[in-house]
Write an enzyme that holds these catalytic residues in place. Structure first.
Site, short mmCIF file in Angstrom:
data_model
loop_
_atom_site.label_atom_id
_atom_site.label_comp_id
_atom_site.label_asym_id
_atom_site.label_seq_id
_atom_site.Cartn_x
_atom_site.Cartn_y
_atom_site.Cartn_z
CG ASP A 143 -1.77 1.23 1.31
OD1 ASP A 143 -2.50 1.52 0.35
OD2 ASP A 143 -1.69 1.94 2.34
CG ASP A 202 -4.13 3.50 -2.15
OD1 ASP A 202 -3.76 2.34 -1.90
OD2 ASP A 202 -3.75 4.50 -1.51
CG ASP A 262 -5.46 1.87 1.89
OD1 ASP A 262 -4.92 0.87 1.38
OD2 ASP A 262 -4.97 3.02 1.83
#
Length: 414
Positions: free
Chosen positions: A127, A148, A152
């Site tokens: 990440d 993204d 997460d």
């Protein structure tokens, strides 16, 4: 060899095998990162700290400061360079991070804490990579940032849901749910602030800290269990429990701190004669003095005058309310507004506060495993900060909100 592989895949491990499945990756990681830290310190002594610009933009954190963050991004440069040269798109790294993170939740739900912890840590490292890869290649775009960010949340939620499932029949379920709540609120408050033009990135428990404490505690927990409780079929994994409780507490404190700063930045500015801490302290002191006066009156009326406790309680509560109101009016808020309207508003706030406290305690007593005394204090604290203090400051003793002040501010007819 094949039997060992099958046992590892199915989770049918001996105590020693459980230790090595957790310890082998840890040994390799320690050799790399601790050896790298020594080299990094030598480099810093001669050339200074290699500053990572993105780290500086994100701000400092309470547990993993600038020095360790700069070191982390320096030590993973070889891996970052390999991924950059490979040509893998940043979105592919985001998806791989999401897959590994979700897999970590499945693993810990099945009791495979070493596997789940290392998968979660690997997802966290990937990440970190994806956004940097996109910016280096000048491919960063809002769609990639959205992908993204959403992944997460799925990764964090999957890991915590897996832990909640494993601990579903124990008290650890509560901190697992608390960590899930805090981990969701921390980025949400930041995103809400950015949408309103306020930067709120402060807090000790940001995502790097959550991944580190939760991942490392989970990955290494089988070692302790295999040493002290080798025959336990459903071990507690105490290192994971400690990391989970710590993340639950600190992530919610971080979310509350960010929320408070966000509201403070957006709220209209008030001119106050003293700091907010002084107001809270005086307000709490007024409540304590009023409580002592209430109790003293009840004791005197019952013991010395022979009054029934019920009537003594009523009179004591009335005196306590007068004492509390007087101290807050004169010392805490220094109000000069009309007493009659203030007393009416004070009665409304006190009455609703009593109902909220009684209702909260009644709800918590539905859970007999929670001591009623602890529930009493929890409810009192929540009602005080969420209801009593704000309303006394902004409704009861706010002179600018009184009817006289509003009449003075209203334009007169010609």
């Amino acid at each position: 060899m094949l039997e060992n592989l099958v046992a590892w895949l199915t989770g049918n491990l001996s105590p020693s095998a459980r230790i090595w499945t957790a310890l082998a990756p840890a040994i390799l990681a320690c050799v790399y990162f601790l050896g790298g830290l020594l080299v990094f310190c030598i480099r810093v002594a001669f050339k200074g700290v290699p500053r990572d610009e993105e780290t500086l933009k994100r701000g400092n954190a309470g547990f993993v400061g600038y020095f360790l963050r700069h070191y982390f991004f320096w030590i993973i440069q070889p891996l970052w360079a390999v991924i950059l040269r490979s040509g893998l798109p940043a979105n592919a790294l985001s998806m791989l991070s999401g897959l590994l993170g979700i897999s970590s939740g499945v693993a810990v739900a099945a009791g495979r804490f070493a596997l789940g912890g290392w998968l979660f840590l690997a997802a966290g490292i990937l990440d970190v990579m994806d956004g940097r890869i996109a910016r280096t290649r000048k491919e960063a775009n809002p769609a990639g940032a959205a992908l993204d960010s959403v992944l997460d949340r799925y990764v964090d939620s999957a890991m915590l849901m897996g832990l909640a499932w494993y601990y579903r029949d124990t008290w650890v379920l509560l901190p697992a749910l608390g960590a899930l709540l805090g981990s969701s609120l921390v980025p949400y408050v930041r995103a809400k602030g950015e949408g309103l033009g306020v930067n709120v990135r402060d807090g000790a428990m940001q995502r790097l800290e959550r991944v580190l404490f939760l991942g490392a505690g989970t990955a290494l927990s089988p070692i302790l269990e295999a040493v002290f409780w080798p025959e336990e079929k459903h071990p507690m994994h105490w290192m994971a429990v400690v990391g989970l409780v710590f993340v639950a507490i600190m992530s919610n404190l971080t979310a509350i701190s960010r929320f408070r700063n966000l509201v403070k930045a957006l709220a209209p500015k008030r001119q106050e004669a003293r700091s907010e801490k002084a107001i809270v302290g005086l307000n709490a002191a007024a409540g304590a003095i009023a409580t002592v006066a209430d109790f003293a009156v009840v004791l005197a009326l019952v013991e010395w005058m022979g009054l029934l406790p019920a009537w003594a309680t009523v009179l004591g509560a009335l005196l306590g309310a007068v004492v509390n109101y007087s101290i807050n009016r004169v010392l805490t808020f220094r109000s000069t507004a009309a007493v009659g309207r203030q007393m009416m508003r004070y009665a409304v706030v006190s009455g609703t506060s009593a109902l909220l406290n009684a209702g909260g305690v009644a709800l918590l007593t539905l859970h007999p495993q929670l001591a009623y005394t602890l529930g009493w204090w929890l409810v009192r604290g929540v009602v005080y900060f969420a209801w009593n203090l704000p309303l006394q400051r902004d409704y009861v003793f706010n002179d600018t909100n009184s009817s006289d002040a509003l009449m003075e501010q209203r334009p007169h007819a010609a």
